[in-house]
Motif scaffolding. Structure first.
Motif, PDB file in Angstrom:
ATOM      1  N   ARG A 214      39.727 -29.923  18.857  1.00  0.00           N
ATOM      2  CA  ARG A 214      40.685 -29.153  17.912  1.00  0.00           C
ATOM      3  C   ARG A 214      39.924 -27.903  17.389  1.00  0.00           C
ATOM      4  O   ARG A 214      40.324 -26.795  17.191  1.00  0.00           O
ATOM      5  CB  ARG A 214      41.444 -29.736  17.049  1.00  0.00           C
ATOM      6  CG  ARG A 214      42.569 -30.852  17.665  1.00  0.00           C
ATOM      7  CD  ARG A 214      43.502 -31.531  16.725  1.00  0.00           C
ATOM      8  NE  ARG A 214      44.360 -32.355  17.523  1.00  0.00           N
ATOM      9  CZ  ARG A 214      44.740 -33.622  17.095  1.00  0.00           C
ATOM     10  NH1 ARG A 214      44.514 -33.891  16.004  1.00  0.00           N
ATOM     11  NH2 ARG A 214      45.687 -34.169  17.493  1.00  0.00           N
TER      12      ARG A 214
ATOM     13  N   GLU B  92      38.359 -40.326  16.811  1.00  0.00           N
ATOM     14  CA  GLU B  92      38.835 -39.416  15.940  1.00  0.00           C
ATOM     15  C   GLU B  92      37.894 -38.318  15.529  1.00  0.00           C
ATOM     16  O   GLU B  92      38.568 -37.200  15.669  1.00  0.00           O
ATOM     17  CB  GLU B  92      39.370 -39.981  14.541  1.00  0.00           C
ATOM     18  CG  GLU B  92      39.720 -39.246  13.432  1.00  0.00           C
ATOM     19  CD  GLU B  92      41.027 -38.237  13.958  1.00  0.00           C
ATOM     20  OE1 GLU B  92      41.414 -37.286  13.738  1.00  0.00           O
ATOM     21  OE2 GLU B  92      41.868 -38.832  14.476  1.00  0.00           O
ATOM     22  N   VAL B  93      36.651 -38.362  15.333  1.00  0.00           N
ATOM     23  CA  VAL B  93      35.824 -36.970  15.233  1.00  0.00           C
ATOM     24  C   VAL B  93      35.773 -36.394  16.387  1.00  0.00           C
ATOM     25  O   VAL B  93      35.666 -35.141  16.460  1.00  0.00           O
ATOM     26  CB  VAL B  93      34.258 -37.573  14.807  1.00  0.00           C
ATOM     27  CG1 VAL B  93      33.453 -38.211  15.844  1.00  0.00           C
ATOM     28  CG2 VAL B  93      33.517 -36.388  14.008  1.00  0.00           C
TER      29      VAL B  93
ATOM     30  N   LEU C 234      31.720 -31.124  11.053  1.00  0.00           N
ATOM     31  CA  LEU C 234      32.446 -32.294  11.078  1.00  0.00           C
ATOM     32  C   LEU C 234      31.352 -33.224  10.710  1.00  0.00           C
ATOM     33  O   LEU C 234      31.501 -34.580  10.868  1.00  0.00           O
ATOM     34  CB  LEU C 234      32.925 -32.542  12.541  1.00  0.00           C
ATOM     35  CG  LEU C 234      34.076 -31.598  12.652  1.00  0.00           C
ATOM     36  CD1 LEU C 234      34.371 -31.673  14.297  1.00  0.00           C
ATOM     37  CD2 LEU C 234      35.205 -31.971  11.917  1.00  0.00           C
TER      38      LEU C 234
ATOM     39  N   GLN D  36      38.836 -34.202  16.595  1.00  0.00           N
ATOM     40  CA  GLN D  36      38.719 -33.126  15.469  1.00  0.00           C
ATOM     41  C   GLN D  36      37.736 -31.902  16.124  1.00  0.00           C
ATOM     42  O   GLN D  36      37.997 -30.881  15.867  1.00  0.00           O
ATOM     43  CB  GLN D  36      37.959 -33.726  14.253  1.00  0.00           C
ATOM     44  CG  GLN D  36      38.971 -34.661  13.547  1.00  0.00           C
ATOM     45  CD  GLN D  36      38.521 -35.052  12.110  1.00  0.00           C
ATOM     46  OE1 GLN D  36      37.281 -34.659  11.889  1.00  0.00           O
ATOM     47  NE2 GLN D  36      38.869 -36.045  11.527  1.00  0.00           N
TER      48      GLN D  36
END
Length: 194
Positions: free
Chosen positions: A187, A180-181, A141, A184
């Protein structure tokens, strides 16, 4: 019917984001209606020393401290720290362990060797050891600091919360540009544990 309760012990070394991970977990449990108590030990965190967090949740929690042998889940951000604190795990408890090895000062200086057989030693305590490569997931990421949320995501399989509770906690605890990161990363961590 009473709400589930549990003890989560987090361990790692300074700079790995253990305290933020425990804040996000605690916030997620609070948002879901649980009582939460938390206690932290920073040690020599700025020098790569041990950092631990006790997090307890339930309908009503009276003390933040977890007695050795009573943690339902050990979330370890580094393999040697997992071994150092495995005695906090209850028989049959679950260990979610980052495969990363961060050599302590005596190993870095050549005075000692990084121990071998850590995973086997942990499996002697519990068969429920989940070794995950959180660092590689975070690097995918392009955010090495997201290892903590990868670990939270991997451990979430063993906690009684829906994913939206964690997302809400991240949204509340982090500046908007980092949400958001970290979602991510959470998840990605969930995907590491079948």
């Amino acid at each position: 019917m009473s709400a589930p309760r549990g003890n989560i012990f987090l361990a790692g070394v300074g700079g790995q984001g253990i305290l933020l991970a425990s804040e996000v977990l605690g916030e997620a449990f609070l948002a879901a209606g649980y009582d939460v108590k938390k206690s932290e030990v920073h040690g020599m965190a700025q020098r790569g020393g041990a950092v631990t967090t006790h997090l307890r949740f339930g309908q009503k929690v009276y003390s933040p401290l977890i007695e050795p042998g009573t943690a339902d889940i050990l979330i370890a951000f580094e393999k040697l720290e997992a071994l150092r604190f495995i005695h906090y795990l209850k028989p049959g408890g679950t260990a979610v362990v980052n495969a990363q090895e961060i050599p302590p000062a005596p190993v870095s200086s050549g005075q000692e060797h990084y121990p071998e057989g850590i995973e086997e030693a942990m499996r002697a305590v519990t068969p429920h050891v989940h070794l995950v490569d959180a660092l590689t997931a975070a690097l995918a990421l392009h955010e090495v600091r997201a290892v903590n949320m990868v670990m939270a995501g991997a451990a979430s399989h063993f906690l009684p919360l829906a994913e939206d509770a964690y997302v809400a906690a991240l949204t509340k605890r982090l500046p908007a540009k980092y949400v958001e990161v970290n979602v991510q990363a959470f998840r990605a961590g969930r995907a590491l544990v079948p």
